[in-house]
Design a protein around this motif. Structure first.
Motif, PDB file in Angstrom:
ATOM      1  N   GLU A   1       0.847  -1.200   0.000  1.00  0.00           N
ATOM      2  CA  GLU A   1       0.000   0.000   0.000  1.00  0.00           C
ATOM      3  C   GLU A   1       0.870   1.232   0.000  1.00  0.00           C
ATOM      4  O   GLU A   1       1.895   1.266   0.676  1.00  0.00           O
ATOM      5  CB  GLU A   1      -0.849   0.027   1.274  1.00  0.00           C
ATOM      6  CG  GLU A   1      -2.042  -0.871   1.249  1.00  0.00           C
ATOM      7  CD  GLU A   1      -2.718  -0.875   2.596  1.00  0.00           C
ATOM      8  OE1 GLU A   1      -2.908   0.213   3.154  1.00  0.00           O
ATOM      9  OE2 GLU A   1      -3.017  -1.959   3.094  1.00  0.00           O
TER      10      GLU A   1
ATOM     11  N   VAL B   1       3.571   0.364   2.932  1.00  0.00           N
ATOM     12  CA  VAL B   1       3.265  -0.711   3.870  1.00  0.00           C
ATOM     13  C   VAL B   1       3.205  -2.003   3.077  1.00  0.00           C
ATOM     14  O   VAL B   1       2.684  -2.036   1.960  1.00  0.00           O
ATOM     15  CB  VAL B   1       1.897  -0.458   4.545  1.00  0.00           C
ATOM     16  CG1 VAL B   1       1.444  -1.668   5.324  1.00  0.00           C
ATOM     17  CG2 VAL B   1       1.978   0.733   5.470  1.00  0.00           C
TER      18      VAL B   1
ATOM     19  N   ARG C   1       0.765  -6.592 -11.873  1.00  0.00           N
ATOM     20  CA  ARG C   1       0.234  -6.111 -13.153  1.00  0.00           C
ATOM     21  C   ARG C   1      -0.233  -4.671 -13.118  1.00  0.00           C
ATOM     22  O   ARG C   1       0.218  -3.845 -13.866  1.00  0.00           O
ATOM     23  CB  ARG C   1      -0.936  -6.999 -13.562  1.00  0.00           C
ATOM     24  CG  ARG C   1      -0.625  -7.914 -14.705  1.00  0.00           C
ATOM     25  CD  ARG C   1      -1.884  -8.347 -15.381  1.00  0.00           C
ATOM     26  NE  ARG C   1      -2.558  -7.215 -15.985  1.00  0.00           N
ATOM     27  CZ  ARG C   1      -3.761  -7.278 -16.509  1.00  0.00           C
ATOM     28  NH1 ARG C   1      -4.424  -8.373 -16.469  1.00  0.00           N
ATOM     29  NH2 ARG C   1      -4.319  -6.223 -17.027  1.00  0.00           N
ATOM     30  N   GLU C   2      -1.159  -4.413 -12.272  1.00  0.00           N
ATOM     31  CA  GLU C   2      -1.795  -3.097 -12.309  1.00  0.00           C
ATOM     32  C   GLU C   2      -1.605  -2.432 -10.964  1.00  0.00           C
ATOM     33  O   GLU C   2      -1.898  -3.016  -9.950  1.00  0.00           O
ATOM     34  CB  GLU C   2      -3.284  -3.293 -12.595  1.00  0.00           C
ATOM     35  CG  GLU C   2      -4.026  -2.047 -12.984  1.00  0.00           C
ATOM     36  CD  GLU C   2      -3.474  -1.377 -14.230  1.00  0.00           C
ATOM     37  OE1 GLU C   2      -3.085  -2.113 -15.158  1.00  0.00           O
ATOM     38  OE2 GLU C   2      -3.416  -0.144 -14.261  1.00  0.00           O
TER      39      GLU C   2
ATOM     40  N   ASN D   1       1.800  -5.933   3.136  1.00  0.00           N
ATOM     41  CA  ASN D   1       0.874  -6.834   3.823  1.00  0.00           C
ATOM     42  C   ASN D   1       1.214  -8.270   3.454  1.00  0.00           C
ATOM     43  O   ASN D   1       1.353  -8.589   2.271  1.00  0.00           O
ATOM     44  CB  ASN D   1      -0.573  -6.560   3.364  1.00  0.00           C
ATOM     45  CG  ASN D   1      -0.993  -5.148   3.649  1.00  0.00           C
ATOM     46  OD1 ASN D   1      -0.678  -4.595   4.675  1.00  0.00           O
ATOM     47  ND2 ASN D   1      -1.709  -4.550   2.716  1.00  0.00           N
TER      48      ASN D   1
END
Lengths: 579, 178
Positions: free
Chosen positions: B16, B123, B47-48, B125
């Motif tokens: 993020e 961040v 990818r995106e 995850n």
């Protein structure tokens, strides 16, 4: 490239929104109702519940035949006043009626909704009168029962059997054998199944002058009457004649069923807003599923010609499906029906800043007239809602910031005075433990939350590893600002991965500005001293305020967020309710 | 270093607010995970993006006995082919293992990434679980799991005998070579 005037970025975003549905039967929920309720302050998750009723063993009041029972449903308000909310039909000649009329009401998690049921025997002369016109004083009273809506929902089969009480409850012999009433609750099935689809196209035509097309898909549903309503749009893929779009989620209820025809149109994106149609396909969800399973593609067609020469030109371009999965999103009530519990835990601030409990200006003063102090009110408001969700009604209760008899200052001592177990029985138990603890401890300080949160996290993690279906709610009531902010943050970050939510209520007149850092809604994500960031926001903080007439209490607004926190935890771990 | 090493099952989920030079990372971000050895695991490129890439890739990392930390490094490949480091999270294993939660239960964790200058850059995850050796019942299963590990040895020298990639040095008196 003409980006200044049009909302290019917005136009490219994938939309999964609902268009207003043309058909909206009166008893299904819709967005307008949701918005109305939200504007009136009803936050959080609420669902529509449908109640159905049946009774058995009713008293026989008629001379020649059996009773003709009818049931009237009331809601009891906070001041005890009864408000009628519905009536069933009259079932002729039966002492064990099952009424067909169902009543729909909205379930609010954060409020205790008390329902009162009264059964009457309708006299023969009124049999052809509309049920709503009947005057209850003229009917014969058969029995009454009361319960809270949460009690019905938390039962395993969502049915509650109540004993009907007669009028003269003082004469105990009379109140027996009035029969039993069974109330069954069911959540109105609302948008539970969604389909996730990944679309792909091949061999699209060149539409742009100097580059390849920028295609996107628009999905519309065809309603009765021929009108086409857009439901969903994919993102724009630039410069590609063989595009692969991101997944789109279609709600089956929103689409209107798997056999409802859908039109999928492929457009070439133009920044001036005039997108040109490159082809379309008309299929229902069931047909799309067959395409996916067969691995085939569907040729796009383009309507050409006008007027009488209108025909569809089949193109070389094809539409494929790379993914087609159905997923069910369970609601909060599904988890409750599956046996999940909400366990309540309380921690009370016994620091010296509260004032001497024997003096009336102290926050801990127990009024002899019975008027609850701020601490008692906060406990009652939260506890009364959560107690129905805890089957064994044993609540761990702690105090912090005080010196128990002959001991050093403790920042997490059991309020019941025991050193082995921390639980008390029921909300009454919490109240008794609180008042007796006030006499037995000497208030001290400082205000530290770390030990209490760590203790609660320990209980939650032990339950999580036992694969328990429990979610814990810790209520911390404090009068002052926390002293060990970093340690509290560390404990909160460590607990953010556990099935735990923390409600912090601030009482008294202190300035709680610093405490708002703990609530991630108002600040940033919590970060511990080791660099770990909280996985989810588990803290809600609110200063306690007296409720004005008609307003929703601030604590209730906090409670309204609990079902969504619960669902976020369960969904992120893919825990199913196992109905 | 002998003895049984534990296996850590890590699923790199997403990142993020990844940013380089205060600008969000737009494309081609990937994550390298290592536990104090030369062996490391690398995800594929996301990818995106938009600063929030998602990988959702699972790895099995052998934790050598001496390992006390695990490192997540996010890098991105820019258009010229060069590799830029977005941020690093160096995490002490004791921060999430060995606490009140048992090691074999799945934990979802998020950690702050910091770039070379020490500034925050996002961040990461991920989810982590210690896989106990009893779980690898059959040899076939173990073969499959070994194939899942993508090895990228960053050093040229491979010490065949010592698989952990730790160099053992013996101090020698300097004077005896005069």
């Amino acid at each position: 490239m003409g980006n200044c005037c049009s909302d290019v970025a917005g136009g490219r975003a994938a939309i999964g929104g609902t268009a207003g549905s043309v058909h909206n039967p009166a008893d299904t929920p819709n967005d307008a109702v949701d918005n109305f309720l939200k504007s009136r302050g009803y936050h959080g998750l609420f669902s529509q519940i449908e109640l159905s009723f049946s009774a058995s063993g009713l008293r026989d009041r008629d001379v020649l035949s059996k009773s003709d029972p009818m049931m009237v449903l009331y809601a009891r308000g906070k001041n005890g006043a009864l408000e009628e909310i519905g009536r069933t039909e009259v079932v002729l000649n039966s002492l064990n009626p099952t009424w067909i009329t169902k009543h729909t009401l909205i379930y609010h998690f954060e409020v205790v909704q008390v329902l009162v049921f009264r059964v009457y025997d309708v006299d023969t002369q009124f049999h052809n009168v509309d049920v709503k016109m009947l005057k209850l004083e003229e009917q014969q009273f058969l029995g009454e029962a009361t319960c809270a809506l949460s009690e019905i929902i938390t039962k395993p089969d969502q049915s509650l059997t109540l004993d009907l009480q007669g009028e003269d409850s003082t004469r105990s012999t009379h109140s027996q054998n009035c029969g039993k009433l069974v109330v069954h609750a069911e959540e109105c099935v609302n948008s539970k199944t969604s389909v996730e689809i990944i679309f792909r196209c091949s061999d699209l035509e060149y539409r742009d002058l100097f580059s390849k097309s920028d295609p996107f898909l628009l999905i519309l549903k065809v309603v009765e009457g021929g009108t086409q309503i857009p439901i969903c749009k994919t993102e724009v893929v630039k410069n590609d004649l063989h595009p692969l779009w991101k997944s789109v989620f279609l709600n089956i209820q929103q689409v209107g069923g798997k056999d409802r025809p859908l039109i999928i149109e492929c457009y070439n994106f133009n920044s001036n807003g005039k997108h040109d149609l490159m082809g379309k396909v008309q299929k229902s969800l069931a047909e799309l599923e067959k395409l996916y399973l067969g691995g085939q593609g569907e040729k796009l067609f383009l309507p050409t010609g006008s007027g009488q020469n209108y025909h569809n030109k089949l193109l070389k371009s094809q539409l494929y499906l790379d993914k087609f999965t159905e997923c069910v999103q369970h609601t909060f009530l599904d988890y409750l029906a599956g046996g999940f519990e909400l366990n309540f835990m309380v921690a009370i601030d016994f620091t010296a800043s509260n004032g001497n409990p024997r003096l009336p200006d102290s926050l801990h003063y127990i009024d002899p007239s019975g008027r609850p102090n701020a601490y008692q009110r906060a406990i009652l408001e939260v506890g009364e809602v959560l107690q129905f969700h805890d089957t064994d009604k044993r609540f761990p209760t702690w105090g912090f910031g005080a010196r128990p008899i002959d001991g050093p200052v403790s920042h997490c001592f059991n309020l019941n005075g025991s050193s082995h177990y921390c639980e008390v029985e029921g909300i009454q138990g919490i109240m008794m433990a609180y008042t007796s603890a006030l006499l037995n401890v000497s208030l001290a300080g400082p205000t530290l939350f770390g030990p209490v949160i760590t203790n609660a996290a320990l209980i939650a993690s032990q339950s999580a590893t036992d694969n328990g279906r429990k979610y814990f709610v810790l209520l911390i009531i404090t009068d002052g600002v926390v002293t060990d902010l970093q340690e509290t943050k560390d404990a909160l970050v460590k607990a953010s991965d556990l099935p735990l939510s923390i409600l912090i209520v601030g009482v008294g007149g202190a300035d709680f500005k610093e405490m708002e850092i703990l609530d991630a809604d108002k600040g940033e994500r919590l970060e511990s001293s080791s660099g770990r960031v909280a996985s989810r926001d588990i803290v809600q903080f609110v200063p306690f305020r007296d409720v004005q007439n008609g307003e929703i209490s601030v604590v209730q607004a906090l409670l309204a967020e609990l079902p969504s926190q619960f669902l976020t935890y369960m969904r992120s771990r893919k825990i199913q309710p196992n109905l | 270093m002998g003895g049984s090493s534990k296996t850590l099952e890590i699923t790199v989920i997403s990142g993020e607010n990844l940013c380089v030079d205060q600008k969000p990372v737009t494309e081609n971000a990937y994550v390298i995970v290592r536990t104090e050895s030369i062996n490391c695991c690398k995800t594929s490129m996301a990818r995106e993006d938009g600063g929030h890439p998602s990988w959702n890739e699972k790895f099995l990392l052998d934790m050598p006995m001496h390992a006390r930390s695990i490192t997540f490094e996010v890098q991105c490949k820019i258009s010229s082919g060069a590799v830029r480091s977005v941020g690093v999270a160096r995490i002490a294993l004791s921060d999430f293992l060995g606490g009140s939660v048992p090691e074999s239960s799945l934990q979802f964790l998020s950690y702050r990434l910091r770039n070379w200058h020490g500034r925050r850059s996002g961040v990461i995850n991920f989810s982590a679980r210690v896989k106990s050796p009893e779980e690898d019942l059959s040899k076939d299963q173990m073969k499959e799991e070994k194939e899942m590990m993508v090895n990228c040895k960053s050093g040229e020298f491979e010490n065949e005998k010592n698989e952990c990639g730790v160099v053992t040095g013996i101090p020698v008196r300097w004077n005896c070579y005069k």
